[in-house]
Design a protein around this motif. Sequence first.
Motif, PDB file in Angstrom:
ATOM      1  N   HIS A   3     -56.865   4.361  46.494  1.00 38.77           N
ATOM      2  CA  HIS A   3     -57.066   3.038  47.097  1.00 38.77           C
ATOM      3  C   HIS A   3     -56.191   1.997  46.399  1.00 38.77           C
ATOM      4  O   HIS A   3     -55.563   1.156  47.050  1.00 38.77           O
ATOM      5  N   PHE A   4     -56.112   2.074  45.049  1.00 43.38           N
ATOM      6  CA  PHE A   4     -55.302   1.132  44.269  1.00 43.38           C
ATOM      7  C   PHE A   4     -53.825   1.301  44.626  1.00 43.38           C
ATOM      8  O   PHE A   4     -53.112   0.320  44.809  1.00 43.38           O
ATOM      9  N   THR A   5     -53.378   2.528  44.727  1.00 43.31           N
ATOM     10  CA  THR A   5     -51.977   2.803  45.063  1.00 43.31           C
ATOM     11  C   THR A   5     -51.635   2.264  46.444  1.00 43.31           C
ATOM     12  O   THR A   5     -50.573   1.677  46.656  1.00 43.31           O
ATOM     13  N   LYS A   6     -52.581   2.436  47.384  1.00 51.72           N
ATOM     14  CA  LYS A   6     -52.358   1.949  48.753  1.00 51.72           C
ATOM     15  C   LYS A   6     -52.255   0.428  48.768  1.00 51.72           C
ATOM     16  O   LYS A   6     -51.375  -0.140  49.431  1.00 51.72           O
ATOM     17  N   ALA A   7     -53.139  -0.231  48.010  1.00 53.08           N
ATOM     18  CA  ALA A   7     -53.115  -1.692  47.948  1.00 53.08           C
ATOM     19  C   ALA A   7     -51.813  -2.186  47.328  1.00 53.08           C
ATOM     20  O   ALA A   7     -51.223  -3.181  47.783  1.00 53.08           O
ATOM     21  N   THR A   8     -51.359  -1.495  46.288  1.00 53.18           N
ATOM     22  CA  THR A   8     -50.108  -1.867  45.627  1.00 53.18           C
ATOM     23  C   THR A   8     -48.925  -1.710  46.574  1.00 53.18           C
ATOM     24  O   THR A   8     -48.033  -2.560  46.623  1.00 53.18           O
ATOM     25  N   SER A   9     -48.930  -0.623  47.333  1.00 54.15           N
ATOM     26  CA  SER A   9     -47.821  -0.385  48.258  1.00 54.15           C
ATOM     27  C   SER A   9     -47.788  -1.449  49.366  1.00 54.15           C
ATOM     28  O   SER A   9     -46.718  -1.858  49.803  1.00 54.15           O
ATOM     29  N   VAL A  10     -48.961  -1.891  49.812  1.00 54.61           N
ATOM     30  CA  VAL A  10     -49.014  -2.961  50.809  1.00 54.61           C
ATOM     31  C   VAL A  10     -48.458  -4.254  50.237  1.00 54.61           C
ATOM     32  O   VAL A  10     -47.675  -4.966  50.889  1.00 54.61           O
TER      33      VAL A  10
END
Length: 404
Positions: A3-10
């Motif tokens: 979830h953290f990685t996805k938020a960072t990529s966004v």
Amino acid sequence: MAHFTKATSVKDWLDQRLAIVKVEKVMASEYWIPKNINFLWAMGMILAVTFSLLLVSGIFLLMYYQPNIDTAFYSVNYTIMREVDFGWLWRHVHGVAASVIFLIMYIHMFTGIYYGSYKKGREMIWLSGMLLFVTFSAEAFSGYMLPWGQMSYWAGMVITNLFAGGSLHADGLVEWIRGDYVPAQAFLSRFFMLHVILLPLAIMGLIGLHFAALRIPHVNNQDGEEIDFEAESKKYLAGDKAGSKVMRFGNDFMSKDMTIVGLYLVFFFYLVFYNYGFAMDPVNFDPADGLKTPAHIYPEWYFLWSYEILRPFSVDVGLIAFGFAQVIFFALPFLDRSPNAVAANRRGLFAIWFWVMLVNMIVLTAMGKLPPEGIYSTIGYVAALLFMAQWLVLPFITKFEKKV
């Protein structure tokens, strides 16, 4: 973790396209504010919050308001106030905000005059701020027409008659503005359009200009000290926060701003729930009647000082004095010839000029609400003459002011 990685990529995706990290630095974390300022510098944020309240409450009122001379009065005083759930609340918020925002603007304006915030390359800050004041005045006047009560109608009649130009008799211009010989449906429709579309857009554009003008020379401070923002910001970023003369806008200054805003909102909602009547003229709770003139016609309190400058003179002289009062504040950066950009209490004669101007405008406001007869007429006449005289002597009392 996913979830953290996805938020960072966004965030990275948005940053590549909108430069959100850079914008945040420019607007907040690396936008520097002097430390030596007081609570009066929070008035800009309070104005932004009040304008937001006006926008939100106005949208809700717009859902039920009917811009028709046959139904406008009843849509405001019956539909919104009695039939719509919490309609009374939105009207009270809108009415109080429309009045209080001028109180805050006057405080903001006189703070700028007192501390010389229009000097030393800050002329565009002042000029854009005065353009905002004029546009807000037009927005307030157009909004005052919409309830279509007695004072709405007759205030509209009196103010539009000013465009006849006294002995110029430009009656055709007045009829063109109204769209009729008297305020009627075309008049209401035009002011409705101005109030809900054109003027709010102009205000938002001018807010952007005002903020942009503020960014170049940076915010003034109460000591009038010239701060090397680049050197002081390096101290701050190096960890010497105590030794630096500046602080970040976000979140250092914002936390102080929001404290003042919180206290202001307590005051604001006290007025909304317990003293909203001060923002609503009792005469305006009667439907508009073109055949019945109110005994005493006057504008809202924030226009009374300029209205009183108009009243004591003959029509032509009064119009000249009124026009003078509307534009003279724009000339302040050029009439003040002093080299100093410090508080008025350190500027000798200018301090007297400032306090006389402030008290005189309060006197003009008080006289504007009273009938122009007897001692009231005399006081208003003297106060109007004093207002104009003060602006005429300003260049002379500041030209020879010694450098502080």
